[in-house]
Design a protein around this motif. Structure first.
Motif, mmCIF file in Angstrom:
data_model
loop_
_atom_site.group_PDB
_atom_site.id
_atom_site.type_symbol
_atom_site.label_atom_id
_atom_site.label_comp_id
_atom_site.label_asym_id
_atom_site.label_seq_id
_atom_site.Cartn_x
_atom_site.Cartn_y
_atom_site.Cartn_z
ATOM 1 N N TYR A 1 0.734 -1.067 -0.249
ATOM 2 C CA TYR A 1 0.134 -0.302 0.374
ATOM 3 C C TYR A 1 1.037 1.176 -0.238
ATOM 4 C CZ TYR A 1 -4.251 3.162 0.830
ATOM 5 O OH TYR A 1 -4.586 4.201 1.439
ATOM 6 N N VAL A 2 2.110 1.103 1.323
ATOM 7 C CA VAL A 2 2.860 2.069 1.395
ATOM 8 C C VAL A 2 3.334 3.044 -0.297
ATOM 9 C CG1 VAL A 2 4.994 3.309 2.058
ATOM 10 C CG2 VAL A 2 3.305 2.065 3.008
ATOM 11 N N HIS A 3 3.827 1.826 -1.393
ATOM 12 C CA HIS A 3 4.621 1.957 -2.399
ATOM 13 C C HIS A 3 3.816 2.197 -3.413
ATOM 14 C CE1 HIS A 3 8.059 0.658 -5.508
ATOM 15 N NE2 HIS A 3 7.486 0.395 -5.852
ATOM 16 N N GLY A 4 2.451 1.901 -3.568
ATOM 17 C CA GLY A 4 1.661 2.425 -4.388
ATOM 18 C C GLY A 4 1.194 3.910 -4.372
ATOM 19 N N GLU A 5 1.109 4.167 -3.351
ATOM 20 C CA GLU A 5 0.985 5.896 -2.835
ATOM 21 C C GLU A 5 2.087 6.117 -3.179
ATOM 22 O OE1 GLU A 5 -2.560 7.225 -1.131
ATOM 23 O OE2 GLU A 5 -3.091 5.272 -2.363
ATOM 24 N N LEU A 6 3.649 5.835 -2.883
ATOM 25 C CA LEU A 6 4.750 6.971 -3.340
ATOM 26 C C LEU A 6 5.436 6.777 -4.678
ATOM 27 C CD1 LEU A 6 6.664 6.014 -0.236
ATOM 28 C CD2 LEU A 6 5.372 7.759 -0.918
ATOM 29 N N ALA A 7 4.742 5.614 -5.273
ATOM 30 C CA ALA A 7 5.205 5.751 -6.891
ATOM 31 C C ALA A 7 3.916 5.702 -7.661
ATOM 32 C CB ALA A 7 5.737 4.096 -6.926
ATOM 33 N N ARG A 8 2.838 6.599 -7.281
ATOM 34 C CA ARG A 8 1.461 7.323 -7.857
ATOM 35 C C ARG A 8 1.661 5.893 -8.227
ATOM 36 N NH1 ARG A 8 0.920 12.310 -7.120
ATOM 37 N NH2 ARG A 8 2.037 13.081 -6.771
ATOM 38 N N TYR A 9 1.499 4.942 -7.966
ATOM 39 C CA TYR A 9 0.921 3.549 -8.769
ATOM 40 C C TYR A 9 -1.472 3.465 -9.800
ATOM 41 C CZ TYR A 9 -0.242 -1.472 -10.024
ATOM 42 O OH TYR A 9 -0.474 -2.920 -10.785
ATOM 43 N N PRO A 10 -1.283 2.989 -10.739
ATOM 44 C CA PRO A 10 -3.059 2.807 -10.723
ATOM 45 C C PRO A 10 -3.961 3.029 -9.468
ATOM 46 C CG PRO A 10 -1.614 2.595 -12.719
ATOM 47 C CD PRO A 10 -0.750 2.570 -11.162
ATOM 48 N N GLY A 11 -4.558 3.558 -9.646
ATOM 49 C CA GLY A 11 -5.650 3.190 -8.083
ATOM 50 C C GLY A 11 -4.874 3.513 -6.700
ATOM 51 N N GLY A 12 -3.443 3.660 -7.057
ATOM 52 C CA GLY A 12 -2.926 4.061 -5.490
ATOM 53 C C GLY A 12 -2.408 3.205 -4.722
ATOM 54 N N GLY A 13 -2.564 3.325 -3.505
ATOM 55 C CA GLY A 13 -1.462 2.476 -2.063
ATOM 56 C C GLY A 13 -2.751 0.991 -3.219
ATOM 57 N N TYR A 14 -4.434 0.832 -3.028
ATOM 58 C CA TYR A 14 -5.220 0.460 -2.463
ATOM 59 C C TYR A 14 -5.229 -0.592 -4.626
ATOM 60 C CZ TYR A 14 -9.707 -2.497 -3.867
ATOM 61 O OH TYR A 14 -10.689 -2.657 -4.550
ATOM 62 N N GLY A 15 -4.985 -0.256 -5.514
ATOM 63 C CA GLY A 15 -4.724 -0.269 -6.370
ATOM 64 C C GLY A 15 -3.671 -1.576 -6.388
#
Length: 493
Positions: A186-200
């Motif tokens: 979740y943290v990485h998804g938020e910081l990396a601006r992954y599609p859908g963010g941390g939840y994605g």
């Protein structure tokens, strides 16, 4: 019109309370969080992820102990139920009629060192899977790790809910990043601006490694759960194992509070005590703590359905709106609420991956050892069996068990029923009997019983094979009886 709106509002509030309680059953905070990365808190996009460190608790300096209110073993009076509000059942949400697909950023398998994705589990039509998340985010931080990950798999037609706890230390391939503990996705998804963010990214990680398709999520912070428990007037739990622990007091950081539950029995806990009961881990293991968390959940469900809580809506609504982060829309929440209002306690199945993963220590690039869980083929077999198989009362009649409580303690029969449900059995009848001086034993009512079922029943109560009796009884309601003697110990860990 007002009646319809009011009924829907009540259903919405009830379900959101249930969502929040489910998440906080496994939430870890306070003295239980992991050591932080020395580079500082995660408070902005582009800052480094925390260095993965051991999940073992750091040594702590505890302030001088001051006594706090003691949990009472006398349950609070039950409110008189209010009549139910008639509400039309909402339609099945359109978004959930299609299995979620992975995002474009997911790396394919087959590359060096990267495993192939697991085959997607084939869930029945209309089955809805929600992620219930608890974050370790602290004041001043924008992002936290999801130290609590619970999959709630909801069957609206039965209805039933299967709660699957996923260890925060599960070692997985996080798509597009690498191998890490699942609680860092979740943290990485938020910081990396992954599609859908941390939840994605967490959603795709679960799909890639465990074959789990997820439809939505709810994430909460700390104080909301305590507020809900206190607003409902506390919660009653059957304490099976004596428990003593000391925690920093959230109301006064300069002192500590004590949770003391010295003997098995039924206790009434307020919000602060219930959180301590769910969090305590220093004298017990993660599995026992998960069991206690599920107990509080069921106690809250009883409170929600027991009546009187309708009058507390004004104090609950503002707190829920402030603490629940979710991608669920109003129509989806209303649909879920209609399921929750029909849900019976016996149709809540509990599951954990902890017993079917391999604990191990590994070395990291920082030359520190890291405790992790590795998934195995047994893990995947368990997922299929628990999430896709029938629940006990819909399964073979061989899973039915009668309880004869000759222990002399009237609460022990209810505790034995709880142990049976945790082990996948169904308690079909409970009888209070005069103590006969004989020990606890399993009685097989047929000589042709299943060997594996018999062994599972003995294991559930930590009984040796010598405690099995075969006493055929034609026409018996269930193929097994558990006979609770004076030596029965409900503290099964």
């Amino acid at each position: 019109m007002f009646t319809r709106w009011f009924g829907r509002a009540l259903a919405l509030i009830g379900f959101m309370m249930l969502i929040q309680s489910l998440v906080w059953m496994s939430y870890e905070i306070g003295t239980n969080w992991q050591p932080r990365d020395p580079m500082g808190p995660l408070n902005g996009i582009g800052e480094p992820l925390p260095t993965i460190s051991s999940s073992l608790e750091p040594s702590e300096t505890v302030p001088a102990v001051q006594p706090t209110a003691t949990a009472t073993s006398t349950p609070a009076p039950t409110s008189t139920p209010l009549p139910p509000t008639s509400t039309p059942t909402p339609a099945f949400p359109t978004r959930w009629a299609v299995t979620p697909t992975p995002r474009p950023g997911v790396s394919p398998g087959g590359l060096e060192g990267i495993p192939d994705p697991r085959p997607l589990l084939s869930f029945p039509p209309r089955r809805v899977n929600l992620l219930l998340l608890g974050s370790d985010r602290r004041p001043g931080e924008r992002i936290g790790r999801t130290d609590t990950i619970i999959l709630a798999s909801i069957d609206p037609d039965e209805p039933s809910v299967r709660l699957l706890s996923i260890p925060r230390d599960l070692w997985v391939y996080i798509p597009g990043w690498g191998f890490h503990k699942i609680n860092t996705a979740y943290v990485h998804g938020e910081l990396a601006r992954y599609p859908g963010g941390g939840y994605g990214l967490l959603q795709d990680t679960l799909r890639y490694n465990l074959g789990l398709a997820v439809h939505g999520y709810a994430l909460v912070d700390f104080e909301g759960m305590r507020t809900i428990i206190d607003t409902l007037g506390g919660v009653d739990v059957n304490v099976r194992c004596p428990l003593y622990d000391v925690f920093p007091d959230p109301d006064n950081p300069t002192i500590t509070g004590t949770l003391s539950l010295p003997t098995p029995g039924r206790y009434h806990l307020d919000g602060k005590q219930a959180l301590w009961y769910m969090r305590s881990r220093h004298s017990t293991g993660d599995f026992d703590r998960s069991r206690r968390q599920q107990q509080v959940l069921e106690g809250l469900l009883d409170q929600l359905k027991g009546g009187g809580w309708l009058l507390r809506i004004p104090s609950l609504w503002s707190g829920i709106r402030q603490t629940v982060q979710t991608d669920l829309g109003l129509d989806e929440v209303l649909w879920l609420a209609s399921i929750g209002l029909r849900l019976d306690r016996s149709r809540i199945a509990r599951g954990w991956l902890h017993p079917v993963v391999t604990p191990t220590m590994i070395s990291t690039t920082t030359e520190s050892e890291l405790f992790i869980y590795l998934p195995t083929e047994q893990t995947y077999s368990y997922l299929e069996r628990f999430l896709l198989g029938p629940l006990p009362s819909r399964a073979s009649p061989i899973a039915r068990v009668e309880i004869i409580n000759a222990s002399g303690n009237p609460l022990y029969g209810e505790m034995a029923a709880e142990i049976l449900r945790e082990a996948g059995f169904e308690a079909v009848r409970m009888v209070e009997a005069i103590p006969d001086g004989r020990p606890t034993r399993v009685v097989a009512m047929s000589a042709a019983g299943s060997s594996s079922t018999t062994q599972a029943l003995l294991r559930a109560f930590r009984l040796p094979a010598s405690r099995l009796e075969v006493s055929p009884e034609p026409g018996a309601e269930a193929p097994y009886r558990i006979w609770l003697g004076a030596d029965f110990n409900p503290c099964v860990r």
